[in-house]
Scaffold this motif. Structure first.
Motif, PDB file in Angstrom:
ATOM      1  N   SER A 165       0.819  -1.217   0.000  1.00 45.59           N
ATOM      2  CA  SER A 165       0.000   0.000   0.000  1.00 45.59           C
ATOM      3  C   SER A 165       0.849   1.261   0.000  1.00 45.59           C
ATOM      4  O   SER A 165       0.555   2.227  -0.715  1.00 45.59           O
ATOM      5  CB  SER A 165      -0.941   0.001   1.203  1.00 45.59           C
ATOM      6  OG  SER A 165      -0.224  -0.039   2.422  1.00 45.59           O
ATOM      7  N   VAL A 166       1.931   1.270   0.786  1.00 45.64           N
ATOM      8  CA  VAL A 166       2.779   2.459   0.870  1.00 45.64           C
ATOM      9  C   VAL A 166       3.540   2.670  -0.435  1.00 45.64           C
ATOM     10  O   VAL A 166       3.659   3.805  -0.920  1.00 45.64           O
ATOM     11  CB  VAL A 166       3.752   2.355   2.066  1.00 45.64           C
ATOM     12  CG1 VAL A 166       4.722   3.533   2.063  1.00 45.64           C
ATOM     13  CG2 VAL A 166       2.983   2.316   3.382  1.00 45.64           C
ATOM     14  N   GLN A 167       4.043   1.610  -1.013  1.00 46.53           N
ATOM     15  CA  GLN A 167       4.779   1.763  -2.271  1.00 46.53           C
ATOM     16  C   GLN A 167       3.875   2.291  -3.381  1.00 46.53           C
ATOM     17  O   GLN A 167       4.299   3.101  -4.207  1.00 46.53           O
ATOM     18  CB  GLN A 167       5.391   0.431  -2.696  1.00 46.53           C
ATOM     19  CG  GLN A 167       6.212   0.543  -3.976  1.00 46.53           C
ATOM     20  CD  GLN A 167       7.046  -0.687  -4.250  1.00 46.53           C
ATOM     21  OE1 GLN A 167       7.469  -1.383  -3.331  1.00 46.53           O
ATOM     22  NE2 GLN A 167       7.290  -0.969  -5.512  1.00 46.53           N
ATOM     23  N   GLU A 168       2.629   1.853  -3.389  1.00 44.46           N
ATOM     24  CA  GLU A 168       1.681   2.341  -4.395  1.00 44.46           C
ATOM     25  C   GLU A 168       1.494   3.850  -4.279  1.00 44.46           C
ATOM     26  O   GLU A 168       1.484   4.569  -5.278  1.00 44.46           O
ATOM     27  CB  GLU A 168       0.340   1.622  -4.227  1.00 44.46           C
ATOM     28  CG  GLU A 168      -0.678   1.960  -5.291  1.00 44.46           C
ATOM     29  CD  GLU A 168      -1.959   1.155  -5.151  1.00 44.46           C
ATOM     30  OE1 GLU A 168      -2.995   1.613  -5.683  1.00 44.46           O
ATOM     31  OE2 GLU A 168      -1.934   0.084  -4.518  1.00 44.46           O
TER      32      GLU A 168
ATOM     33  N   GLU B 158       5.595  10.142  -6.659  1.00 47.68           N
ATOM     34  CA  GLU B 158       6.834  10.337  -7.402  1.00 47.68           C
ATOM     35  C   GLU B 158       6.586  10.521  -8.894  1.00 47.68           C
ATOM     36  O   GLU B 158       7.131  11.445  -9.519  1.00 47.68           O
ATOM     37  CB  GLU B 158       7.747   9.134  -7.166  1.00 47.68           C
ATOM     38  CG  GLU B 158       9.113   9.261  -7.791  1.00 47.68           C
ATOM     39  CD  GLU B 158      10.017   8.134  -7.339  1.00 47.68           C
ATOM     40  OE1 GLU B 158      10.609   8.245  -6.248  1.00 47.68           O
ATOM     41  OE2 GLU B 158      10.114   7.119  -8.072  1.00 47.68           O
ATOM     42  N   ASN B 159       5.771   9.657  -9.471  1.00 44.61           N
ATOM     43  CA  ASN B 159       5.521   9.734 -10.916  1.00 44.61           C
ATOM     44  C   ASN B 159       4.880  11.057 -11.319  1.00 44.61           C
ATOM     45  O   ASN B 159       5.192  11.624 -12.374  1.00 44.61           O
ATOM     46  CB  ASN B 159       4.647   8.563 -11.361  1.00 44.61           C
ATOM     47  CG  ASN B 159       5.378   7.236 -11.282  1.00 44.61           C
ATOM     48  OD1 ASN B 159       6.608   7.191 -11.332  1.00 44.61           O
ATOM     49  ND2 ASN B 159       4.634   6.151 -11.143  1.00 44.61           N
ATOM     50  N   GLU B 160       3.994  11.561 -10.487  1.00 47.49           N
ATOM     51  CA  GLU B 160       3.339  12.834 -10.788  1.00 47.49           C
ATOM     52  C   GLU B 160       4.297  14.013 -10.621  1.00 47.49           C
ATOM     53  O   GLU B 160       4.319  14.932 -11.434  1.00 47.49           O
ATOM     54  CB  GLU B 160       2.112  13.030  -9.899  1.00 47.49           C
ATOM     55  CG  GLU B 160       0.928  12.148 -10.270  1.00 47.49           C
ATOM     56  CD  GLU B 160       0.376  12.483 -11.645  1.00 47.49           C
ATOM     57  OE1 GLU B 160       0.346  13.681 -12.012  1.00 47.49           O
ATOM     58  OE2 GLU B 160       0.001  11.545 -12.374  1.00 47.49           O
ATOM     59  N   LEU B 161       5.110  13.974  -9.576  1.00 45.51           N
ATOM     60  CA  LEU B 161       6.045  15.089  -9.356  1.00 45.51           C
ATOM     61  C   LEU B 161       7.168  15.100 -10.393  1.00 45.51           C
ATOM     62  O   LEU B 161       7.732  16.157 -10.691  1.00 45.51           O
ATOM     63  CB  LEU B 161       6.622  15.021  -7.946  1.00 45.51           C
ATOM     64  CG  LEU B 161       5.622  15.272  -6.809  1.00 45.51           C
ATOM     65  CD1 LEU B 161       6.326  15.253  -5.455  1.00 45.51           C
ATOM     66  CD2 LEU B 161       4.881  16.595  -7.006  1.00 45.51           C
ATOM     67  N   LEU B 162       7.472  13.953 -10.958  1.00 46.84           N
ATOM     68  CA  LEU B 162       8.513  13.907 -11.994  1.00 46.84           C
ATOM     69  C   LEU B 162       8.039  14.480 -13.328  1.00 46.84           C
ATOM     70  O   LEU B 162       8.838  14.629 -14.258  1.00 46.84           O
ATOM     71  CB  LEU B 162       8.998  12.465 -12.182  1.00 46.84           C
ATOM     72  CG  LEU B 162       9.857  11.903 -11.035  1.00 46.84           C
ATOM     73  CD1 LEU B 162      10.243  10.465 -11.308  1.00 46.84           C
ATOM     74  CD2 LEU B 162      11.100  12.759 -10.791  1.00 46.84           C
TER      75      LEU B 162
ATOM     76  N   ASN C  64       9.270   3.452   0.874  1.00 47.62           N
ATOM     77  CA  ASN C  64       8.498   4.574   1.420  1.00 47.62           C
ATOM     78  C   ASN C  64       9.181   5.929   1.260  1.00 47.62           C
ATOM     79  O   ASN C  64       8.642   6.947   1.696  1.00 47.62           O
ATOM     80  CB  ASN C  64       8.196   4.342   2.906  1.00 47.62           C
ATOM     81  CG  ASN C  64       9.415   4.519   3.790  1.00 47.62           C
ATOM     82  OD1 ASN C  64      10.477   3.977   3.497  1.00 47.62           O
ATOM     83  ND2 ASN C  64       9.268   5.263   4.856  1.00 47.62           N
ATOM     84  N   ILE C  65      10.373   5.959   0.649  1.00 55.20           N
ATOM     85  CA  ILE C  65      11.123   7.210   0.529  1.00 55.20           C
ATOM     86  C   ILE C  65      11.304   7.612  -0.931  1.00 55.20           C
ATOM     87  O   ILE C  65      11.634   6.777  -1.776  1.00 55.20           O
ATOM     88  CB  ILE C  65      12.504   7.092   1.206  1.00 55.20           C
ATOM     89  CG1 ILE C  65      12.349   6.964   2.725  1.00 55.20           C
ATOM     90  CG2 ILE C  65      13.383   8.303   0.877  1.00 55.20           C
ATOM     91  CD1 ILE C  65      13.658   6.809   3.475  1.00 55.20           C
TER      92      ILE C  65
ATOM     93  N   LEU D   9       6.861   8.264   3.445  1.00 54.57           N
ATOM     94  CA  LEU D   9       5.475   7.900   3.731  1.00 54.57           C
ATOM     95  C   LEU D   9       5.375   6.833   4.815  1.00 54.57           C
ATOM     96  O   LEU D   9       6.361   6.169   5.157  1.00 54.57           O
ATOM     97  CB  LEU D   9       4.784   7.399   2.457  1.00 54.57           C
ATOM     98  CG  LEU D   9       4.385   8.438   1.409  1.00 54.57           C
ATOM     99  CD1 LEU D   9       5.594   9.157   0.830  1.00 54.57           C
ATOM    100  CD2 LEU D   9       3.589   7.784   0.285  1.00 54.57           C
ATOM    101  N   SER D  10       4.161   6.658   5.329  1.00 58.06           N
ATOM    102  CA  SER D  10       3.896   5.617   6.326  1.00 58.06           C
ATOM    103  C   SER D  10       2.586   4.912   6.007  1.00 58.06           C
ATOM    104  O   SER D  10       1.860   5.294   5.086  1.00 58.06           O
ATOM    105  CB  SER D  10       3.803   6.226   7.723  1.00 58.06           C
ATOM    106  OG  SER D  10       2.510   6.776   7.952  1.00 58.06           O
TER     107      SER D  10
END
Length: 385
Positions: free
Chosen positions: A268-271, A277-281, A298-299, A356-357
């Motif tokens: 869930s956290v990786q999703e 990340e994909n959106e900010l890139l 998570n980072i 994230l957590s």
């Protein structure tokens, strides 16, 4: 924002929320069961049974023996205890310590102290990915090497080092191996037998336990060393001082929860991390710092070139993120981790860590994406960019 409930917390590499189950487990030991676990009376004996159970939970998480776990106030104390203890108990002619330039300051600053008292410390460089080039280690390690200390997961980039392979090299030369696993424990499996590690340090507040509790694992076959703290002889003489009973019990409960939740949390956290990340890139020029394959889930450490990260963080207001380790948050200098990876000072100052957590939600991530994009757009059209 007036209350903590209004914050979107994406700084979980600094510290995490204490799990509600952990809080419920702790409360009785802050009120009616407040005795000292070392006391011989019935209350002390009852509390000590809980300490034994908690130690067992920690050991189970690491696949170690309970006797190999020593509790401390956290990873910083554990690092100081281990590094200083090993060198002061050394009865050989080995005088070299090998570590890495991207280690946490608790390791680097302790190593600087060890240099001052006569030890030869080698600070290995890393590749642009943040990974250690094992050939660099092979070039400097020798029969004079006493200890190799490499962190398992980097606290700023999330990069995962090949500790098992590093340990194998260290042991080939008769050197001891220590890893700072603070950012790994509670998130990914950490099996000390599989890693064949000698020493491992950790801190509870990185995975939903209270602040002020952590410890170290010491392989029962490895060198025994003098304690950093002398006094009442608690922790079998390895760490004197009245035990932090609520902290230990909370840590044990967190380990118990982690054993059952690790895989679910990872998914869930990786999703959510990948969504963020994909959106900010998609922001022009943005890029990820560190290896995108060999890292914790998570980072995400992202550089936004020509943007002052400090200004961006302040303008994010209720969104909590970081531009480096919290331990150095008051220092106006670029991240030593990022510059060691080859980033310019300017790009290091333009980088933000999102961590994230299990408590983060999709709506929080979508809101964060929206705000970051809006603010960066504003900054690029102002004098701040």
């Amino acid at each position: 924002m007036s209350t903590s409930q209004n914050y979107i917390y994406l700084d979980n590499a600094s510290t995490t929320k204490v799990d509600d189950e952990v809080i419920r487990e702790i409360i009785p030991y802050l009120s009616e069961l407040y005795g000292n676990s070392s006391s011989a009376h019935s209350l002390g004996v009852e509390i000590n049974k809980k300490i034994v159970k908690a130690r067992g939970n920690v050991a189970k998480l690491f696949n170690s023996e309970p006797k190999e776990i020593t509790f401390t106030s956290g990873a910083t104390e554990a690092i100081n205890t281990t590094l200083k203890g090993i060198v002061t108990s050394n009865r050989t002619k080995r005088i070299q310590i090998i570590t890495v330039k991207t280690e946490h300051s608790a390791v680097l600053d302790t190593c600087k102290y060890l240099e001052e008292i006569g030890f030869d410390v080698v600070y290995l460089p890393v590749l642009k990915s943040g990974l250690l080039d094992l050939n660099e280690l092979k070039k400097v390690i020798s029969e004079k090497t006493l200890l190799v200390s490499v962190m398992l997961v980097n606290n700023e980039t999330g990069v995962i080092q090949p500790i098992k392979e590093i340990t194998k090299i260290a042991h080939q030369f008769g050197a001891l191996m220590m890893t700072d696993a603070t950012q790994a424990v509670g998130k990914i499996p950490v099996d000390v037998k599989d890693l064949n590690i000698d020493y491992l340090v950790f801190s509870g507040h990185k995975f939903y336990a209270p602040k002020g509790i952590g410890g170290y694992y010491q392989n029962s076959q490895s060198l025994n060393f003098q304690p950093l703290l002398h006094g009442g002889g608690q922790e079998k003489g390895k760490r004197s001082g009245t035990l932090n009973v609520p902290g230990v019990i909370g840590l044990g409960k967190s380990c118990e929860i982690t054993i059952n939740e690790t895989e679910r949390n990872k998914s869930s956290v990786q999703e959510l991390r990948d969504l963020l990340e994909n959106e900010l890139l998609t922001i022009e020029g943005a890029f990820v710092n560190g290896d995108r394959e060999n890292r914790i889930y998570n980072i995400s450490n992202i550089c936004f070139p020509h943007i002052d990260a400090d200004i961006l963080i302040k303008m994010l207001d209720n969104i909590c993120v970081s531009n480096g380790s919290a331990c150095h948050s008051e220092l106006i200098e670029p991240s030593h981790v990022l510059t060691a990876m080859g980033l310019s000072n300017k790009n290091a100052f333009s980088s933000i860590r999102f961590s994230l957590s299990k408590y983060n939600t999709e709506s929080e991530i979508l809101y964060t994406i929206k705000k970051v994009k809006e603010i960066i757009s504003q900054l690029k059209t102002s004098n701040y960019a």
